[in-house]
Design an enzyme around this catalytic site. Structure first.
Site, mmCIF file in Angstrom:
data_model
loop_
_atom_site.group_PDB
_atom_site.id
_atom_site.type_symbol
_atom_site.label_atom_id
_atom_site.label_comp_id
_atom_site.label_asym_id
_atom_site.label_seq_id
_atom_site.Cartn_x
_atom_site.Cartn_y
_atom_site.Cartn_z
ATOM 1 N N ARG A 176 89.731 19.523 79.395
ATOM 2 C CA ARG A 176 89.687 20.938 78.995
ATOM 3 C C ARG A 176 90.063 21.854 80.148
ATOM 4 O O ARG A 176 90.679 22.903 79.925
ATOM 5 C CB ARG A 176 88.300 21.281 78.456
ATOM 6 C CG ARG A 176 88.117 20.704 77.063
ATOM 7 C CD ARG A 176 86.761 20.994 76.512
ATOM 8 N NE ARG A 176 86.776 20.868 75.059
ATOM 9 C CZ ARG A 176 85.685 20.737 74.307
ATOM 10 N NH1 ARG A 176 84.492 20.738 74.885
ATOM 11 N NH2 ARG A 176 85.785 20.638 73.001
ATOM 12 N N LYS A 178 81.261 12.007 57.868
ATOM 13 C CA LYS A 178 80.761 12.627 56.631
ATOM 14 C C LYS A 178 81.815 13.320 55.788
ATOM 15 O O LYS A 178 82.644 14.065 56.296
ATOM 16 C CB LYS A 178 79.694 13.666 56.991
ATOM 17 C CG LYS A 178 78.434 13.085 57.550
ATOM 18 C CD LYS A 178 77.307 14.090 57.353
ATOM 19 C CE LYS A 178 76.300 14.035 58.480
ATOM 20 N NZ LYS A 178 76.058 15.366 59.044
ATOM 21 N N GLY A 230 86.826 15.890 68.010
ATOM 22 C CA GLY A 230 86.416 15.346 69.304
ATOM 23 C C GLY A 230 86.556 13.837 69.388
ATOM 24 O O GLY A 230 87.106 13.305 70.356
ATOM 25 N N GLY A 237 85.241 21.593 66.258
ATOM 26 C CA GLY A 237 84.823 22.480 65.164
ATOM 27 C C GLY A 237 85.839 23.578 64.883
ATOM 28 O O GLY A 237 86.093 23.911 63.727
HETATM 29 P P1 ADP Z 1 85.808 13.747 64.771
HETATM 30 O O1 ADP Z 1 84.928 14.085 65.945
HETATM 31 O O2 ADP Z 1 87.100 13.134 65.196
HETATM 32 O O3 ADP Z 1 85.987 14.911 63.843
HETATM 33 P P2 ADP Z 1 83.596 12.669 63.287
HETATM 34 O O4 ADP Z 1 82.645 13.311 64.234
HETATM 35 O O5 ADP Z 1 83.677 13.218 61.919
HETATM 36 O O6 ADP Z 1 85.060 12.606 63.942
HETATM 37 O O7 ADP Z 1 83.233 11.134 63.103
HETATM 38 C C1 ADP Z 1 83.087 10.262 64.178
HETATM 39 C C2 ADP Z 1 81.927 9.361 63.961
HETATM 40 O O8 ADP Z 1 82.027 8.673 62.721
HETATM 41 C C3 ADP Z 1 81.898 8.307 65.023
HETATM 42 O O9 ADP Z 1 80.689 8.422 65.759
HETATM 43 C C4 ADP Z 1 81.937 7.001 64.255
HETATM 44 O O10 ADP Z 1 81.105 5.974 64.789
HETATM 45 C C5 ADP Z 1 81.467 7.410 62.881
HETATM 46 N N1 ADP Z 1 81.929 6.458 61.872
HETATM 47 C C6 ADP Z 1 83.200 6.149 61.570
HETATM 48 N N2 ADP Z 1 83.258 5.163 60.665
HETATM 49 C C7 ADP Z 1 81.980 4.810 60.393
HETATM 50 C C8 ADP Z 1 81.370 3.840 59.548
HETATM 51 N N3 ADP Z 1 82.112 3.019 58.818
HETATM 52 N N4 ADP Z 1 80.025 3.779 59.507
HETATM 53 C C9 ADP Z 1 79.283 4.599 60.267
HETATM 54 N N5 ADP Z 1 79.784 5.533 61.092
HETATM 55 C C10 ADP Z 1 81.124 5.644 61.162
HETATM 56 MG MG MG Z 2 82.781 14.192 66.132
#
Ligand code: ADP
Ligand code: MG
Length: 396
Positions: free
Chosen positions: A39, A201, A354, A377
Protein backbone atom coordinates in the site's frame (compact mmCIF):
# COMPACT_ATOMS: atom_id res chain seq x y z
CA UNK A 1 -12.81 14.55 -11.39
CA UNK A 2 -9.59 16.57 -11.40
CA UNK A 3 -6.31 14.63 -11.08
CA UNK A 4 -3.32 15.78 -9.00
CA UNK A 5 -1.15 16.36 -12.08
CA UNK A 6 -3.63 19.02 -13.27
CA UNK A 7 -3.07 21.18 -10.17
CA UNK A 8 -0.50 23.94 -9.90
CA UNK A 9 1.40 22.51 -6.96
CA UNK A 10 4.48 24.75 -6.63
CA UNK A 11 4.83 26.08 -3.11
CA UNK A 12 1.33 24.88 -2.16
CA UNK A 13 0.56 22.94 1.01
CA UNK A 14 -0.91 19.74 -0.40
CA UNK A 15 -2.71 17.31 1.92
CA UNK A 16 -2.41 13.84 0.42
CA UNK A 17 -4.75 11.26 2.02
CA UNK A 18 -3.23 7.84 1.42
CA UNK A 19 -3.97 4.26 2.46
CA UNK A 20 -1.03 3.20 4.64
CA UNK A 21 -3.10 0.65 6.57
CA UNK A 22 -0.33 -1.94 6.33
CA UNK A 23 0.00 -5.19 8.30
CA UNK A 24 2.46 -4.99 11.22
CA UNK A 25 4.15 -7.53 13.48
CA UNK A 26 6.31 -7.19 16.61
CA UNK A 27 9.95 -6.74 15.65
CA UNK A 28 11.13 -8.47 18.85
CA UNK A 29 12.66 -5.23 20.19
CA UNK A 30 9.48 -3.58 21.45
CA UNK A 31 8.72 -2.02 18.08
CA UNK A 32 6.62 -2.86 15.04
CA UNK A 33 7.66 -4.07 11.62
CA UNK A 34 5.76 -3.77 8.33
CA UNK A 35 5.14 -7.22 6.80
CA UNK A 36 3.75 -5.99 3.45
CA UNK A 37 4.41 -2.48 2.14
CA UNK A 38 2.34 -2.80 -1.06
CA UNK A 39 0.00 0.00 0.00
CA UNK A 40 2.89 2.37 0.68
CA UNK A 41 4.42 1.53 -2.70
CA UNK A 42 1.07 2.12 -4.39
CA UNK A 43 0.97 5.71 -3.12
CA UNK A 44 4.53 6.57 -4.20
CA UNK A 45 3.69 7.96 -7.66
CA UNK A 46 1.40 10.63 -6.20
CA UNK A 47 3.70 11.59 -3.33
CA UNK A 48 6.71 11.70 -5.65
CA UNK A 49 4.89 13.80 -8.23
CA UNK A 50 3.73 16.32 -5.63
CA UNK A 51 7.19 16.57 -4.09
CA UNK A 52 8.98 16.88 -7.46
CA UNK A 53 6.58 19.63 -8.51
CA UNK A 54 7.50 21.66 -5.43
CA UNK A 55 4.51 21.04 -3.20
CA UNK A 56 4.83 20.90 0.57
CA UNK A 57 3.51 17.37 0.82
CA UNK A 58 1.46 16.60 3.92
CA UNK A 59 0.76 12.88 3.90
CA UNK A 60 -2.09 11.59 6.08
CA UNK A 61 -3.34 8.08 6.83
CA UNK A 62 -4.95 5.83 9.38
CA UNK A 63 -3.51 2.59 10.73
CA UNK A 64 -5.37 -0.17 12.54
CA UNK A 65 -8.13 0.49 15.02
CA UNK A 66 -6.66 2.60 17.84
CA UNK A 67 -10.14 3.43 19.25
CA UNK A 68 -9.79 7.19 19.10
CA UNK A 69 -6.75 7.61 21.33
CA UNK A 70 -2.98 7.50 20.83
CA UNK A 71 -1.45 4.00 20.87
CA UNK A 72 2.29 3.70 20.20
CA UNK A 73 1.77 0.21 18.75
CA UNK A 74 -0.33 1.75 15.99
CA UNK A 75 1.95 4.69 15.29
CA UNK A 76 2.78 5.49 11.67
CA UNK A 77 6.48 5.68 12.62
CA UNK A 78 7.38 2.45 10.73
CA UNK A 79 5.50 3.80 7.70
CA UNK A 80 7.48 7.07 7.86
CA UNK A 81 10.75 5.13 7.83
CA UNK A 82 9.62 2.90 4.95
CA UNK A 83 8.27 5.84 2.95
CA UNK A 84 11.57 7.70 3.33
CA UNK A 85 13.50 4.62 2.14
CA UNK A 86 11.22 4.13 -0.87
CA UNK A 87 11.19 7.83 -1.81
CA UNK A 88 14.91 8.25 -1.23
CA UNK A 89 14.34 11.47 0.68
CA UNK A 90 13.70 12.41 4.32
CA UNK A 91 10.19 12.10 5.71
CA UNK A 92 9.36 13.84 8.98
CA UNK A 93 6.75 12.23 11.23
CA UNK A 94 4.56 14.86 12.92
CA UNK A 95 3.68 14.26 16.59
CA UNK A 96 -0.04 14.36 15.78
CA UNK A 97 -2.34 15.14 12.84
CA UNK A 98 -3.93 18.40 14.05
CA UNK A 99 -3.09 21.21 16.48
CA UNK A 100 -0.49 23.94 17.01
CA UNK A 101 2.57 21.65 16.90
CA UNK A 102 1.51 20.21 13.57
CA UNK A 103 0.69 23.67 12.22
CA UNK A 104 4.17 24.83 13.24
CA UNK A 105 5.74 21.82 11.49
CA UNK A 106 3.82 22.64 8.31
CA UNK A 107 4.83 26.32 8.55
CA UNK A 108 8.48 25.23 8.50
CA UNK A 109 8.17 23.08 5.38
CA UNK A 110 10.06 23.97 2.20
CA UNK A 111 8.79 23.12 -1.30
CA UNK A 112 9.35 19.41 -1.96
CA UNK A 113 9.36 18.47 1.73
CA UNK A 114 7.35 15.47 2.88
CA UNK A 115 5.67 15.44 6.30
CA UNK A 116 3.72 12.39 7.47
CA UNK A 117 0.98 13.16 9.98
CA UNK A 118 0.52 10.73 12.87
CA UNK A 119 -2.37 8.20 12.72
CA UNK A 120 -5.63 10.06 12.01
CA UNK A 121 -7.56 7.54 14.10
CA UNK A 122 -5.76 8.61 17.26
CA UNK A 123 -8.72 11.02 17.26
CA UNK A 124 -12.24 9.59 17.49
CA UNK A 125 -13.39 12.67 15.54
CA UNK A 126 -11.81 11.27 12.37
CA UNK A 127 -14.28 8.38 11.98
CA UNK A 128 -17.14 10.55 13.26
CA UNK A 129 -16.40 13.03 10.50
CA UNK A 130 -16.48 15.75 13.15
CA UNK A 131 -16.69 19.22 11.52
CA UNK A 132 -14.27 20.93 13.94
CA UNK A 133 -11.70 18.15 13.40
CA UNK A 134 -12.18 18.42 9.62
CA UNK A 135 -11.55 22.17 9.92
CA UNK A 136 -8.36 21.41 11.90
CA UNK A 137 -7.11 19.21 9.05
CA UNK A 138 -8.25 21.61 6.32
CA UNK A 139 -6.39 24.47 8.01
CA UNK A 140 -3.10 22.71 7.23
CA UNK A 141 -3.58 22.72 3.47
CA UNK A 142 -4.27 24.63 0.27
CA UNK A 143 -5.28 21.50 -1.64
CA UNK A 144 -6.76 18.10 -0.78
CA UNK A 145 -5.58 15.14 -2.83
CA UNK A 146 -7.33 11.85 -2.19
CA UNK A 147 -5.26 8.79 -3.08
CA UNK A 148 -6.80 6.52 -0.41
CA UNK A 149 -9.02 4.33 -2.56
CA UNK A 150 -9.02 1.67 0.18
CA UNK A 151 -10.74 4.15 2.52
CA UNK A 152 -13.00 5.79 -0.08
CA UNK A 153 -16.10 3.90 1.11
CA UNK A 154 -15.87 5.75 4.43
CA UNK A 155 -17.16 9.27 5.03
CA UNK A 156 -14.52 10.30 7.55
CA UNK A 157 -13.06 13.74 8.21
CA UNK A 158 -9.92 13.15 6.12
CA UNK A 159 -11.59 11.10 3.37
CA UNK A 160 -14.58 13.38 2.79
CA UNK A 161 -15.38 15.96 5.48
CA UNK A 162 -12.41 18.25 4.89
CA UNK A 163 -12.74 18.27 1.09
CA UNK A 164 -15.05 21.29 0.70
CA UNK A 165 -13.00 23.24 3.28
CA UNK A 166 -9.83 23.49 1.19
CA UNK A 167 -9.33 25.65 -1.91
CA UNK A 168 -8.73 22.78 -4.37
CA UNK A 169 -9.47 19.06 -4.67
CA UNK A 170 -7.98 16.36 -6.87
CA UNK A 171 -7.67 12.60 -7.02
CA UNK A 172 -4.26 10.99 -6.66
CA UNK A 173 -2.81 8.80 -9.40
CA UNK A 174 -3.72 5.53 -7.64
CA UNK A 175 -7.28 6.71 -7.08
CA UNK A 176 -7.46 7.70 -10.76
CA UNK A 177 -6.32 4.20 -11.83
CA UNK A 178 -8.72 2.43 -9.48
CA UNK A 179 -11.68 4.45 -10.74
CA UNK A 180 -10.61 3.95 -14.36
CA UNK A 181 -10.18 0.17 -14.17
CA UNK A 182 -13.08 -0.64 -11.86
CA UNK A 183 -15.30 1.91 -13.61
CA UNK A 184 -14.77 0.18 -16.95
CA UNK A 185 -16.21 -3.04 -15.49
CA UNK A 186 -19.47 -1.20 -14.87
CA UNK A 187 -19.59 0.54 -18.24
CA UNK A 188 -18.07 -0.45 -21.53
CA UNK A 189 -16.20 -3.63 -20.58
CA UNK A 190 -15.12 -5.62 -23.64
CA UNK A 191 -17.03 -8.87 -24.11
CA UNK A 192 -16.93 -11.69 -23.38
CA UNK A 193 -16.87 -10.46 -19.79
CA UNK A 194 -16.35 -13.21 -17.21
CA UNK A 195 -16.60 -12.66 -13.44
CA UNK A 196 -15.18 -15.17 -10.97
CA UNK A 197 -16.56 -14.82 -7.48
CA UNK A 198 -15.56 -16.81 -4.46
CA UNK A 199 -14.66 -16.32 -0.85
CA UNK A 200 -16.52 -17.04 2.27
CA UNK A 201 -20.02 -15.62 2.02
CA UNK A 202 -22.82 -15.13 -0.47
CA UNK A 203 -24.02 -12.24 1.69
CA UNK A 204 -20.70 -10.36 1.22
CA UNK A 205 -20.81 -10.61 -2.55
CA UNK A 206 -24.48 -10.67 -3.51
CA UNK A 207 -24.55 -6.90 -4.17
CA UNK A 208 -21.74 -7.34 -6.69
CA UNK A 209 -23.41 -10.38 -8.26
CA UNK A 210 -26.63 -8.41 -8.75
CA UNK A 211 -24.79 -5.46 -10.27
CA UNK A 212 -22.77 -7.72 -12.59
CA UNK A 213 -25.68 -9.84 -13.84
CA UNK A 214 -26.65 -7.11 -16.30
CA UNK A 215 -23.07 -6.85 -17.59
CA UNK A 216 -21.31 -10.21 -17.68
CA UNK A 217 -21.55 -13.16 -20.08
CA UNK A 218 -20.60 -15.74 -17.48
CA UNK A 219 -20.33 -15.94 -13.74
CA UNK A 220 -17.97 -18.57 -12.27
CA UNK A 221 -18.57 -19.33 -8.61
CA UNK A 222 -16.14 -20.92 -6.17
CA UNK A 223 -15.15 -20.82 -2.52
CA UNK A 224 -17.59 -21.46 0.29
CA UNK A 225 -20.10 -19.31 -1.61
CA UNK A 226 -20.48 -22.07 -4.18
CA UNK A 227 -22.01 -24.55 -1.71
CA UNK A 228 -24.94 -22.26 -0.96
CA UNK A 229 -25.57 -22.11 -4.72
CA UNK A 230 -25.21 -25.90 -5.04
CA UNK A 231 -27.74 -26.42 -2.23
CA UNK A 232 -30.09 -24.08 -4.12
CA UNK A 233 -29.79 -26.46 -7.08
CA UNK A 234 -30.39 -29.52 -4.91
CA UNK A 235 -26.81 -30.83 -5.02
CA UNK A 236 -25.65 -32.45 -1.75
CA UNK A 237 -22.67 -30.65 -0.17
CA UNK A 238 -22.01 -32.75 2.95
CA UNK A 239 -20.70 -30.66 5.83
CA UNK A 240 -19.51 -27.76 3.64
CA UNK A 241 -20.02 -24.23 4.85
CA UNK A 242 -23.50 -23.13 3.73
CA UNK A 243 -25.47 -19.99 4.56
CA UNK A 244 -28.86 -21.64 4.99
CA UNK A 245 -30.68 -18.32 5.15
CA UNK A 246 -29.23 -17.38 1.74
CA UNK A 247 -30.30 -20.48 -0.20
CA UNK A 248 -33.47 -18.75 -1.42
CA UNK A 249 -31.48 -15.73 -2.47
CA UNK A 250 -29.08 -18.00 -4.34
CA UNK A 251 -32.04 -19.67 -6.09
CA UNK A 252 -33.50 -16.29 -7.12
CA UNK A 253 -30.07 -15.17 -8.34
CA UNK A 254 -29.74 -18.29 -10.51
CA UNK A 255 -33.19 -17.63 -11.97
CA UNK A 256 -32.34 -13.98 -12.63
CA UNK A 257 -29.13 -15.03 -14.38
CA UNK A 258 -31.00 -17.49 -16.56
CA UNK A 259 -33.58 -14.85 -17.50
CA UNK A 260 -30.75 -12.56 -18.60
CA UNK A 261 -28.90 -15.27 -20.51
CA UNK A 262 -25.91 -15.16 -18.15
CA UNK A 263 -24.24 -18.56 -17.78
CA UNK A 264 -23.53 -19.43 -14.16
CA UNK A 265 -20.84 -22.07 -13.66
CA UNK A 266 -20.74 -23.88 -10.33
CA UNK A 267 -18.06 -26.38 -9.30
CA UNK A 268 -18.54 -29.83 -10.88
CA UNK A 269 -15.97 -31.42 -8.60
CA UNK A 270 -14.32 -30.61 -5.30
CA UNK A 271 -11.44 -31.21 -2.98
CA UNK A 272 -13.29 -32.40 0.11
CA UNK A 273 -11.70 -32.89 3.51
CA UNK A 274 -12.76 -34.47 6.80
CA UNK A 275 -12.02 -31.17 8.55
CA UNK A 276 -11.25 -27.61 7.37
CA UNK A 277 -7.69 -28.05 8.66
CA UNK A 278 -4.22 -28.75 7.31
CA UNK A 279 -3.34 -32.43 7.27
CA UNK A 280 -6.95 -33.70 7.22
CA UNK A 281 -7.84 -36.68 5.04
CA UNK A 282 -8.98 -35.48 1.60
CA UNK A 283 -10.75 -36.83 -1.47
CA UNK A 284 -11.73 -35.57 -4.91
CA UNK A 285 -15.47 -35.90 -5.52
CA UNK A 286 -18.30 -34.50 -7.60
CA UNK A 287 -20.78 -33.28 -8.56
CA UNK A 288 -21.95 -33.60 -4.92
CA UNK A 289 -20.17 -34.06 -1.59
CA UNK A 290 -21.05 -36.97 0.72
CA UNK A 291 -21.87 -36.61 4.41
CA UNK A 292 -18.78 -36.63 6.57
CA UNK A 293 -16.86 -34.49 4.06
CA UNK A 294 -16.72 -30.76 3.44
CA UNK A 295 -15.61 -28.80 0.39
CA UNK A 296 -12.30 -26.99 0.83
CA UNK A 297 -11.35 -26.24 -2.82
CA UNK A 298 -12.64 -26.59 -6.37
CA UNK A 299 -11.58 -29.84 -8.02
CA UNK A 300 -9.38 -30.40 -11.10
CA UNK A 301 -12.25 -30.60 -13.64
CA UNK A 302 -13.68 -27.32 -12.32
CA UNK A 303 -10.26 -25.65 -12.49
CA UNK A 304 -9.99 -26.65 -16.11
CA UNK A 305 -13.49 -25.48 -17.00
CA UNK A 306 -12.91 -22.12 -15.32
CA UNK A 307 -9.50 -21.70 -17.00
CA UNK A 308 -11.14 -22.33 -20.39
CA UNK A 309 -13.74 -19.61 -19.72
CA UNK A 310 -11.04 -17.19 -18.59
CA UNK A 311 -8.89 -17.90 -21.65
CA UNK A 312 -11.76 -17.01 -23.99
CA UNK A 313 -12.68 -13.77 -22.19
CA UNK A 314 -11.82 -10.19 -23.10
CA UNK A 315 -12.55 -8.88 -19.61
CA UNK A 316 -12.11 -10.81 -16.38
CA UNK A 317 -12.98 -9.73 -12.86
CA UNK A 318 -11.91 -11.94 -9.98
CA UNK A 319 -12.95 -11.52 -6.38
CA UNK A 320 -12.71 -14.18 -3.70
CA UNK A 321 -10.56 -17.32 -3.41
CA UNK A 322 -11.81 -20.69 -4.69
CA UNK A 323 -11.04 -22.52 -1.45
CA UNK A 324 -9.33 -22.29 1.93
CA UNK A 325 -6.19 -21.12 0.15
CA UNK A 326 -4.40 -20.20 3.40
CA UNK A 327 -3.81 -23.96 3.73
CA UNK A 328 -1.42 -24.90 0.88
CA UNK A 329 -3.11 -28.30 0.29
CA UNK A 330 -6.38 -26.44 -0.45
CA UNK A 331 -4.88 -23.60 -2.52
CA UNK A 332 -4.58 -25.30 -5.94
CA UNK A 333 -7.96 -24.09 -7.25
CA UNK A 334 -7.23 -20.50 -6.24
CA UNK A 335 -3.73 -20.65 -7.73
CA UNK A 336 -5.11 -22.17 -10.95
CA UNK A 337 -7.48 -19.21 -11.32
CA UNK A 338 -4.63 -16.78 -10.59
CA UNK A 339 -2.49 -18.44 -13.29
CA UNK A 340 -5.37 -18.49 -15.76
CA UNK A 341 -5.80 -14.73 -15.31
CA UNK A 342 -2.08 -14.20 -15.77
CA UNK A 343 -2.19 -16.24 -18.96
CA UNK A 344 -5.17 -14.38 -20.44
CA UNK A 345 -2.95 -11.98 -22.36
CA UNK A 346 -5.71 -10.62 -24.63
CA UNK A 347 -7.97 -9.81 -21.71
CA UNK A 348 -8.23 -6.93 -19.32
CA UNK A 349 -7.92 -8.60 -15.92
CA UNK A 350 -8.94 -6.99 -12.65
CA UNK A 351 -8.54 -8.50 -9.19
CA UNK A 352 -10.15 -7.07 -6.05
CA UNK A 353 -10.55 -8.24 -2.47
CA UNK A 354 -7.89 -8.57 0.21
CA UNK A 355 -7.60 -12.36 0.11
CA UNK A 356 -7.71 -12.64 -3.70
CA UNK A 357 -4.97 -10.02 -3.97
CA UNK A 358 -2.92 -12.00 -1.45
CA UNK A 359 -3.45 -15.12 -3.59
CA UNK A 360 -2.19 -13.22 -6.66
CA UNK A 361 0.92 -12.47 -4.62
CA UNK A 362 1.37 -16.11 -3.59
CA UNK A 363 1.00 -17.16 -7.25
CA UNK A 364 3.64 -14.54 -8.16
CA UNK A 365 1.62 -13.19 -11.08
CA UNK A 366 0.78 -9.62 -9.94
CA UNK A 367 2.74 -8.08 -12.81
CA UNK A 368 0.69 -10.00 -15.38
CA UNK A 369 -2.66 -8.69 -14.13
CA UNK A 370 -4.01 -5.47 -15.69
CA UNK A 371 -5.16 -4.04 -12.37
CA UNK A 372 -4.82 -5.35 -8.83
CA UNK A 373 -7.09 -3.21 -6.70
CA UNK A 374 -5.80 -1.90 -3.39
CA UNK A 375 -9.33 -1.63 -2.00
CA UNK A 376 -11.04 -4.59 -0.35
CA UNK A 377 -14.35 -3.25 0.94
CA UNK A 378 -14.04 -0.17 -1.26
CA UNK A 379 -13.73 -2.19 -4.48
CA UNK A 380 -16.75 -4.30 -3.54
CA UNK A 381 -18.87 -1.24 -2.82
CA UNK A 382 -17.68 0.41 -6.02
CA UNK A 383 -18.63 -2.71 -8.01
CA UNK A 384 -22.02 -2.76 -6.31
CA UNK A 385 -22.55 0.56 -8.07
CA UNK A 386 -22.57 2.56 -4.84
CA UNK A 387 -21.34 6.13 -4.67
CA UNK A 388 -18.21 6.15 -2.50
CA UNK A 389 -17.99 9.23 -0.23
CA UNK A 390 -14.26 9.66 -0.88
CA UNK A 391 -14.90 9.82 -4.63
CA UNK A 392 -18.07 11.92 -4.37
CA UNK A 393 -16.04 14.46 -2.35
CA UNK A 394 -13.68 14.79 -5.34
CA UNK A 395 -16.47 15.41 -7.78
CA UNK A 396 -18.10 18.15 -5.68
P1 ADP B 1 -11.68 -11.50 -0.53
O1 ADP B 1 -10.93 -10.95 0.65
O2 ADP B 1 -10.78 -11.79 -1.68
O3 ADP B 1 -12.86 -10.65 -0.90
P2 ADP B 1 -13.24 -13.25 1.13
O4 ADP B 1 -12.81 -12.49 2.34
O5 ADP B 1 -14.65 -13.12 0.71
O6 ADP B 1 -12.26 -12.92 -0.09
O7 ADP B 1 -13.01 -14.80 1.36
C1 ADP B 1 -11.79 -15.33 1.75
C2 ADP B 1 -11.98 -16.40 2.76
O8 ADP B 1 -12.87 -17.41 2.29
C3 ADP B 1 -10.68 -17.09 3.03
O9 ADP B 1 -10.34 -16.93 4.40
C4 ADP B 1 -10.96 -18.55 2.72
O10 ADP B 1 -10.35 -19.47 3.62
C5 ADP B 1 -12.46 -18.63 2.82
N1 ADP B 1 -12.97 -19.76 2.05
C6 ADP B 1 -12.83 -19.98 0.73
N2 ADP B 1 -13.33 -21.17 0.38
C7 ADP B 1 -13.78 -21.75 1.51
C8 ADP B 1 -14.40 -23.00 1.82
N3 ADP B 1 -14.62 -23.89 0.87
N4 ADP B 1 -14.75 -23.25 3.10
C9 ADP B 1 -14.50 -22.34 4.06
N5 ADP B 1 -13.92 -21.15 3.85
C10 ADP B 1 -13.56 -20.85 2.59
MG1 MG C 1 -11.32 -11.08 2.77
Amino acid sequence: MKVVDELDLRGKRVFVRVDFNVPLEDDGHGGQRITDDARIRASLPTIRLASERGAKVIVAAHLGRPKGKPDPRQSLAPAATRLAALLGRPVTLAPDCVGPEVEAAVAHMAPGDVLLLENLRFHAEEEKNDPAFARGLAKLADAWVNDAFGAAHRAHASTAGMAPLVAERASGLLMRDEVKHLGRLLAGAERPFVAILGGSKVSDKIGVVEQLLSRVDALLVGGAMAYTFLVAKGVPVGGSRVESDKVDLARRTLAAAEARGVRVLLPVDHVAARKPEAGAETTICGPGIADGWLGVDIGPATREAYATEIAAARTVLWNGPMGIFEIPAYAEGTLAVARALAGASRATTVVGGGDSVAAIGVAGVADRITHVSTGGGASLEFLEGKTLPGIAALEA
